[in-house]
Design a protein around this motif. Sequence first.
Motif, mmCIF file in Angstrom:
data_model
loop_
_atom_site.group_PDB
_atom_site.id
_atom_site.type_symbol
_atom_site.label_atom_id
_atom_site.label_comp_id
_atom_site.label_asym_id
_atom_site.label_seq_id
_atom_site.Cartn_x
_atom_site.Cartn_y
_atom_site.Cartn_z
ATOM 1 N N ILE A 177 10.384 -7.047 -6.893
ATOM 2 C CA ILE A 177 10.680 -5.640 -7.175
ATOM 3 C C ILE A 177 9.399 -4.908 -7.578
ATOM 4 O O ILE A 177 9.144 -3.780 -7.145
ATOM 5 C CB ILE A 177 11.746 -5.522 -8.280
ATOM 6 C CG1 ILE A 177 13.091 -6.046 -7.766
ATOM 7 C CG2 ILE A 177 11.881 -4.075 -8.751
ATOM 8 C CD1 ILE A 177 14.161 -6.140 -8.833
ATOM 9 N N GLY A 178 8.588 -5.567 -8.424
ATOM 10 C CA GLY A 178 7.316 -4.972 -8.833
ATOM 11 C C GLY A 178 6.407 -4.719 -7.641
ATOM 12 O O GLY A 178 5.761 -3.673 -7.551
ATOM 13 N N ALA A 179 6.378 -5.674 -6.703
ATOM 14 C CA ALA A 179 5.558 -5.520 -5.501
ATOM 15 C C ALA A 179 6.063 -4.354 -4.641
ATOM 16 O O ALA A 179 5.269 -3.578 -4.095
ATOM 17 C CB ALA A 179 5.562 -6.809 -4.690
ATOM 18 N N ALA A 180 7.382 -4.246 -4.533
ATOM 19 C CA ALA A 180 7.960 -3.144 -3.753
ATOM 20 C C ALA A 180 7.607 -1.792 -4.374
ATOM 21 O O ALA A 180 7.218 -0.847 -3.675
ATOM 22 C CB ALA A 180 9.478 -3.303 -3.668
ATOM 23 N N LEU A 181 7.723 -1.718 -5.693
ATOM 24 C CA LEU A 181 7.364 -0.477 -6.384
ATOM 25 C C LEU A 181 5.880 -0.181 -6.221
ATOM 26 O O LEU A 181 5.481 0.978 -6.038
ATOM 27 C CB LEU A 181 7.723 -0.591 -7.869
ATOM 28 C CG LEU A 181 9.215 -0.649 -8.209
ATOM 29 C CD1 LEU A 181 9.416 -0.916 -9.693
ATOM 30 C CD2 LEU A 181 9.903 0.651 -7.804
ATOM 31 N N GLY A 182 5.074 -1.244 -6.266
ATOM 32 C CA GLY A 182 3.636 -1.066 -6.088
ATOM 33 C C GLY A 182 3.313 -0.482 -4.734
ATOM 34 O O GLY A 182 2.457 0.400 -4.605
ATOM 35 N N SER A 183 3.987 -0.960 -3.703
ATOM 36 C CA SER A 183 3.766 -0.453 -2.349
ATOM 37 C C SER A 183 4.186 1.011 -2.228
ATOM 38 O O SER A 183 3.463 1.840 -1.666
ATOM 39 C CB SER A 183 4.541 -1.308 -1.344
ATOM 40 O OG SER A 183 4.379 -0.820 -0.034
ATOM 41 N N ILE A 184 5.349 1.325 -2.776
ATOM 42 C CA ILE A 184 5.879 2.691 -2.687
ATOM 43 C C ILE A 184 4.958 3.681 -3.392
ATOM 44 O O ILE A 184 4.555 4.709 -2.824
ATOM 45 C CB ILE A 184 7.294 2.763 -3.278
ATOM 46 C CG1 ILE A 184 8.279 1.977 -2.418
ATOM 47 C CG2 ILE A 184 7.747 4.223 -3.422
ATOM 48 C CD1 ILE A 184 9.647 1.789 -3.044
ATOM 49 N N PHE A 185 4.617 3.375 -4.643
ATOM 50 C CA PHE A 185 3.817 4.317 -5.429
ATOM 51 C C PHE A 185 2.369 4.378 -4.962
ATOM 52 O O PHE A 185 1.729 5.430 -5.065
ATOM 53 C CB PHE A 185 3.891 3.963 -6.916
ATOM 54 C CG PHE A 185 5.177 4.378 -7.568
ATOM 55 C CD1 PHE A 185 5.431 5.711 -7.857
ATOM 56 C CD2 PHE A 185 6.149 3.446 -7.877
ATOM 57 C CE1 PHE A 185 6.620 6.105 -8.446
ATOM 58 C CE2 PHE A 185 7.347 3.814 -8.466
ATOM 59 C CZ PHE A 185 7.583 5.155 -8.750
#
Length: 211
Positions: A177-185
């Motif tokens: 989830i952290g990686a996904a948020l990192g990609s989005i932001f």
Amino acid sequence: MSESMALGIVLTLAGGFQDAYSYNCRGAVFANAQTGNIVLLGQNLANGNWQRALHYLFPLIAFISGVYITEWVREFYKNYKKVHWRQIILIIEIVMLFIAGLLPQSLNTLSNVLMSFACAMQVNSFRKFKGIPCATTMCIGNMRSATEMLCKYHITKNPEMKKKSLHYYFIILIFGIGAALGSIFTNQIGNHAIWISAFLMFIGFIMMFVK
């Protein structure tokens, strides 16, 4: 609190975020997954891409240095009463990530060095949660442990093994989830996106004042 699941979630989100940010925004280098950097270092050396190889060598050196410095911080501040020595580590990480977010794309290597150093400090300082050894900045060890515990549960029917297995798989999910948020932001904000990870660490710093 430094070994609570709540803090583990916050730091794991930050860890996944850093890896996605460094890969997507700072030249396809992994801030946390040094195994990947070693592979890419070897590949570039084999192809004679010496300058590109340095792009991966410096973060590796920074990671090693971060582990080394962490041990000194632990030794000097392990009996310090005002703040826990792990809070000092988090403050150092926050400062490094803040600086990394200020650097332009022309200084990607320096940014990756700062992030790898910070990552090493985190992985060396926060090693277990709820009494279970666990990493907040990488997944391979957690995946091995999760599957080992799952197998032991199926063999022994011991519910404690099932509980530990789910603990590891949950941490892996949080990292994703952290990686996904990192990609989005990172795609939306760019260089400054790493400050979100620094903010998560600041939350962890505040949490550690709770007994």
